[in-house]
Design a protein around this motif. Structure first.
Motif, PDB file in Angstrom:
ATOM      1  N   LYS A 167       8.260 -19.141   9.856  1.00 21.23           N
ATOM      2  CA  LYS A 167       8.779 -19.806  11.108  1.00 21.23           C
ATOM      3  C   LYS A 167       9.690 -19.576  12.161  1.00 21.23           C
ATOM      4  O   LYS A 167      10.099 -19.602  13.092  1.00 21.23           O
ATOM      5  N   GLY A 168       9.157 -17.987  12.981  1.00 23.89           N
ATOM      6  CA  GLY A 168       9.487 -17.514  13.656  1.00 23.89           C
ATOM      7  C   GLY A 168       8.443 -18.896  15.198  1.00 23.89           C
ATOM      8  O   GLY A 168       8.229 -18.528  14.795  1.00 23.89           O
ATOM      9  N   ARG A 169       9.767 -17.308  16.412  1.00 21.83           N
ATOM     10  CA  ARG A 169       8.863 -18.621  17.589  1.00 21.83           C
ATOM     11  C   ARG A 169       7.554 -17.007  17.718  1.00 21.83           C
ATOM     12  O   ARG A 169       7.759 -16.007  19.045  1.00 21.83           O
ATOM     13  N   GLY A 170       6.582 -17.576  17.745  1.00 22.76           N
ATOM     14  CA  GLY A 170       5.349 -16.639  18.019  1.00 22.76           C
ATOM     15  C   GLY A 170       5.513 -15.390  17.868  1.00 22.76           C
ATOM     16  O   GLY A 170       4.810 -14.281  17.715  1.00 22.76           O
ATOM     17  N   ILE A 171       5.662 -15.212  16.296  1.00 27.56           N
ATOM     18  CA  ILE A 171       5.653 -13.821  15.772  1.00 27.56           C
ATOM     19  C   ILE A 171       4.246 -13.641  15.493  1.00 27.56           C
ATOM     20  O   ILE A 171       3.934 -12.098  16.517  1.00 27.56           O
ATOM     21  N   GLY A 172       3.314 -14.473  15.614  1.00 24.23           N
ATOM     22  CA  GLY A 172       1.979 -13.727  15.137  1.00 24.23           C
ATOM     23  C   GLY A 172       1.516 -14.098  16.178  1.00 24.23           C
ATOM     24  O   GLY A 172      -0.178 -14.049  16.233  1.00 24.23           O
ATOM     25  N   ASN A 173       1.675 -14.364  17.302  1.00 25.92           N
ATOM     26  CA  ASN A 173       0.597 -14.682  18.459  1.00 25.92           C
ATOM     27  C   ASN A 173      -0.141 -13.164  18.988  1.00 25.92           C
ATOM     28  O   ASN A 173       0.302 -12.291  18.982  1.00 25.92           O
ATOM     29  N   PHE A 174      -1.745 -13.462  19.237  1.00 23.64           N
ATOM     30  CA  PHE A 174      -2.232 -11.874  19.804  1.00 23.64           C
ATOM     31  C   PHE A 174      -3.009 -12.686  21.316  1.00 23.64           C
ATOM     32  O   PHE A 174      -3.487 -13.429  20.899  1.00 23.64           O
ATOM     33  N   MET A 175      -3.406 -12.043  21.323  1.00 20.76           N
ATOM     34  CA  MET A 175      -5.264 -12.098  22.519  1.00 20.76           C
ATOM     35  C   MET A 175      -5.749 -10.926  22.856  1.00 20.76           C
ATOM     36  O   MET A 175      -4.709  -9.720  22.775  1.00 20.76           O
ATOM     37  N   LYS A 176      -7.344 -10.328  22.262  1.00 17.17           N
ATOM     38  CA  LYS A 176      -7.717  -9.641  22.854  1.00 17.17           C
ATOM     39  C   LYS A 176      -8.282 -10.228  23.384  1.00 17.17           C
ATOM     40  O   LYS A 176      -9.789 -10.815  23.360  1.00 17.17           O
ATOM     41  N   LYS A 177      -8.901  -9.160  24.446  1.00 14.44           N
ATOM     42  CA  LYS A 177     -10.487  -9.550  24.744  1.00 14.44           C
ATOM     43  C   LYS A 177     -11.074  -8.356  24.261  1.00 14.44           C
ATOM     44  O   LYS A 177     -10.627  -7.114  24.541  1.00 14.44           O
ATOM     45  N   ILE A 178     -12.113  -8.493  24.579  1.00 16.63           N
ATOM     46  CA  ILE A 178     -13.511  -7.763  23.200  1.00 16.63           C
ATOM     47  C   ILE A 178     -14.444  -7.542  24.856  1.00 16.63           C
ATOM     48  O   ILE A 178     -15.383  -8.482  25.376  1.00 16.63           O
ATOM     49  N   GLN A 179     -14.695  -6.319  25.351  1.00 19.21           N
ATOM     50  CA  GLN A 179     -16.205  -6.667  26.232  1.00 19.21           C
ATOM     51  C   GLN A 179     -17.105  -6.554  25.204  1.00 19.21           C
ATOM     52  O   GLN A 179     -17.302  -5.176  24.243  1.00 19.21           O
ATOM     53  N   LEU A 180     -18.127  -7.515  25.947  1.00 17.75           N
ATOM     54  CA  LEU A 180     -19.648  -7.321  24.727  1.00 17.75           C
ATOM     55  C   LEU A 180     -20.596  -6.247  25.217  1.00 17.75           C
ATOM     56  O   LEU A 180     -20.028  -5.962  27.394  1.00 17.75           O
ATOM     57  N   PRO A 181     -21.316  -5.925  25.014  1.00 16.48           N
ATOM     58  CA  PRO A 181     -22.573  -4.714  24.960  1.00 16.48           C
ATOM     59  C   PRO A 181     -23.619  -5.770  26.358  1.00 16.48           C
ATOM     60  O   PRO A 181     -24.480  -4.694  26.586  1.00 16.48           O
ATOM     61  N   TYR A 182     -23.250  -7.069  26.069  1.00 16.20           N
ATOM     62  CA  TYR A 182     -24.148  -7.317  28.240  1.00 16.20           C
ATOM     63  C   TYR A 182     -23.606  -7.936  28.367  1.00 16.20           C
ATOM     64  O   TYR A 182     -23.948  -9.397  29.736  1.00 16.20           O
ATOM     65  N   GLN A 186     -19.971  -9.757  29.342  1.00 17.51           N
ATOM     66  CA  GLN A 186     -19.358 -10.534  28.802  1.00 17.51           C
ATOM     67  C   GLN A 186     -18.246 -10.177  28.370  1.00 17.51           C
ATOM     68  O   GLN A 186     -18.093  -9.160  27.336  1.00 17.51           O
ATOM     69  N   VAL A 187     -17.557 -10.925  27.979  1.00 16.84           N
ATOM     70  CA  VAL A 187     -16.294 -11.024  27.920  1.00 16.84           C
ATOM     71  C   VAL A 187     -15.580 -11.895  26.480  1.00 16.84           C
ATOM     72  O   VAL A 187     -16.220 -12.824  27.194  1.00 16.84           O
ATOM     73  N   LEU A 188     -15.628 -11.316  25.458  1.00 13.16           N
ATOM     74  CA  LEU A 188     -14.599 -12.270  24.135  1.00 13.16           C
ATOM     75  C   LEU A 188     -13.857 -11.982  24.325  1.00 13.16           C
ATOM     76  O   LEU A 188     -12.854 -10.773  24.212  1.00 13.16           O
ATOM     77  N   GLU A 189     -12.761 -13.363  24.355  1.00 13.33           N
ATOM     78  CA  GLU A 189     -11.566 -13.558  24.757  1.00 13.33           C
ATOM     79  C   GLU A 189     -10.705 -14.174  22.885  1.00 13.33           C
ATOM     80  O   GLU A 189     -11.470 -15.422  23.095  1.00 13.33           O
ATOM     81  N   VAL A 190     -10.266 -13.404  22.780  1.00 17.09           N
ATOM     82  CA  VAL A 190      -9.453 -14.066  20.843  1.00 17.09           C
ATOM     83  C   VAL A 190      -8.174 -14.482  20.805  1.00 17.09           C
ATOM     84  O   VAL A 190      -7.626 -13.369  21.614  1.00 17.09           O
ATOM     85  N   ILE A 191      -7.885 -15.393  21.040  1.00 22.13           N
ATOM     86  CA  ILE A 191      -6.465 -15.432  20.816  1.00 22.13           C
ATOM     87  C   ILE A 191      -6.116 -16.152  19.716  1.00 22.13           C
ATOM     88  O   ILE A 191      -5.688 -17.022  19.161  1.00 22.13           O
ATOM     89  N   GLY A 192      -4.694 -15.685  19.537  1.00 19.61           N
ATOM     90  CA  GLY A 192      -3.920 -15.687  17.554  1.00 19.61           C
ATOM     91  C   GLY A 192      -2.963 -16.440  17.948  1.00 19.61           C
ATOM     92  O   GLY A 192      -1.977 -16.090  19.220  1.00 19.61           O
ATOM     93  N   ILE A 193      -2.598 -17.059  17.462  1.00 21.41           N
ATOM     94  CA  ILE A 193      -1.623 -18.015  17.316  1.00 21.41           C
ATOM     95  C   ILE A 193      -0.404 -18.768  16.582  1.00 21.41           C
ATOM     96  O   ILE A 193      -1.629 -19.378  15.408  1.00 21.41           O
ATOM     97  N   ASP A 194       0.698 -18.501  16.136  1.00 19.37           N
ATOM     98  CA  ASP A 194       1.637 -18.825  14.828  1.00 19.37           C
ATOM     99  C   ASP A 194       1.443 -20.178  15.335  1.00 19.37           C
ATOM    100  O   ASP A 194       1.932 -20.898  15.858  1.00 19.37           O
ATOM    101  N   THR A 195       0.846 -20.147  13.410  1.00 17.36           N
ATOM    102  CA  THR A 195       0.678 -21.947  14.055  1.00 17.36           C
ATOM    103  C   THR A 195       2.113 -22.472  12.797  1.00 17.36           C
ATOM    104  O   THR A 195       1.905 -23.628  12.448  1.00 17.36           O
ATOM    105  N   GLY A 196       3.039 -21.511  12.252  1.00 22.54           N
ATOM    106  CA  GLY A 196       4.150 -22.037  11.517  1.00 22.54           C
ATOM    107  C   GLY A 196       4.913 -23.495  11.781  1.00 22.54           C
ATOM    108  O   GLY A 196       5.278 -23.976  11.568  1.00 22.54           O
ATOM    109  N   PRO A 197       5.122 -23.296  13.363  1.00 28.02           N
ATOM    110  CA  PRO A 197       5.982 -24.673  14.122  1.00 28.02           C
ATOM    111  C   PRO A 197       5.521 -25.835  13.836  1.00 28.02           C
ATOM    112  O   PRO A 197       6.067 -27.257  13.756  1.00 28.02           O
ATOM    113  N   PHE A 198       4.172 -25.877  13.576  1.00 36.83           N
ATOM    114  CA  PHE A 198       2.762 -26.976  13.325  1.00 36.83           C
ATOM    115  C   PHE A 198       2.580 -27.474  12.216  1.00 36.83           C
ATOM    116  O   PHE A 198       2.577 -28.487  12.102  1.00 36.83           O
ATOM    117  N   GLN A 199       3.310 -26.853  11.356  1.00 38.30           N
ATOM    118  CA  GLN A 199       3.043 -27.273   9.341  1.00 38.30           C
ATOM    119  C   GLN A 199       4.106 -28.774   9.736  1.00 38.30           C
ATOM    120  O   GLN A 199       5.214 -28.651   9.737  1.00 38.30           O
TER     121      GLN A 199
END
Length: 300
Positions: free
Chosen positions: A134-149, A151-164
């Motif tokens: 129920k907080g404001r962005g408590i669970g948000n995160f962003m991870k940039k992961i270097q791939l072996p070829y 390229q970059v994979l970006e994983v963006i996590g968002i706290d979906t509590g306000p959307f329930q």
């Protein structure tokens, strides 16, 4: 002379037969011992020759695929959770995933975490977890992961509590607006090759939930994903199907603990051209289920 030669030949054959029988008997015993030791053991079944098989070692430096795992967190019966973690550990040992996405609503106190330390293959790789607080962005995160070829994979996590339990009146809610703005701002500055957004709540609209409020919520995210070229949104499941493609974004829904279907978690393989998603059931069977091209268009 001929009689003697014939007698000698028969005598030699008589000596060879017991040796041959002994050899065949030993071979048969080895075979049955092998079968006995493997009865009840989970088997890996990958229907594509391009995917690694049982026992293959994967080296990210030379491999064309980079792996990660996604799984829905939450409470499970102890036996079922043990089987799940055992299968995840086996997959981790074989495919060498770089990280695990734990898709849940409890964050770092998710019940699935409690026994991970009992499985070295899982505990030694990073785990990223979502929340629905129920907080404001408590669970948000962003991870940039270097791939072996290169390229970059970006994983963006968002706290979906306000959307329930979303309703149209909540569009102007402070938490709701802040979450949407954070997502847009994060995506706007990324230049990664692959973009994956992950959250606890599913966004795909099912027939039984086809109401105006749900359509508005989905539409808001749909426009953001389209504008910023999001390849996939990972969540827990809310519809009968685990995969849905819409305008270049694939919605991948991980089976919840209460799901009656056999799939338990997903293995994702990222290559320069596509992301393949394999389902893994509680018996250890791995099957290709979906493929996303570099442009985000569903291939299967």
């Amino acid at each position: 002379m001929e009689g003697d030669e014939s007698s000698a030949h028969l005598h030699g054959t008589a000596k060879e037969v017991p040796w041959l029988r002994t050899f065949l008997t030993q071979a048969a015993l080895c075979f049955f011992l092998f079968v006995a030791f493997n009865i009840g053991q989970p088997q890996i079944k990958v229907p594509l020759s391009s995917a690694p098989g049982l026992g293959e070692e994967r080296s990210f430096g030379s491999s064309t695929e980079f792996y990660f795992v996604s799984v829905a967190g939450g409470s499970r019966p102890l036996e079922l959770q043990s089987r799940l973690l055992k299968q995840m550990g086996m997959i981790a040992k074989i495919y060498k995933p770089n990280f695990v996405l734990n898709i849940g609503q409890f964050g770092e106190v998710d019940p699935l975490w409690f026994n991970v330390t009992l499985h070295p293959e899982l505990s030694k790789i990073p785990w990223y977890t979502t929340t629905a607080s129920k907080g404001r962005g408590i669970g948000n995160f962003m991870k940039k992961i270097q791939l072996p070829y290169e390229q970059v994979l970006e994983v963006i996590g968002i706290d979906t509590g306000p959307f329930q339990n979303f309703s149209q009146n909540e569009i102007n809610d402070t938490d709701f607006k802040e979450q949407l703005n954070w997502l847009k701002q994060t995506l706007a500055v990324t230049s990664s090759d692959w973009r994956i957004v992950v959250g606890f709540n599913p966004l795909v609209i099912c027939n039984q939930q086809n109401n105006k409020e749900a359509m508005i919520l989905w539409g808001l995210f749909r426009d953001i994903f389209l504008r910023y070229r999001v390849n996939a949104y990972l969540s827990t499941n809310g519809c009968s199907s685990y995969f849905y493609n819409d305008r270049g974004t694939t919605y991948i829904e991980n089976p919840r603990p209460t799901d009656r279907l056999q799939s338990s978690f997903f293995l994702h393989g990222v290559s320069p051209q596509e992301i393949k998603t394999y389902s893994v059931d509680y018996g250890g069977i791995v099957e290709l289920k979906n493929s996303i091209s570099q442009q985000g268009r569903e291939a299967i």
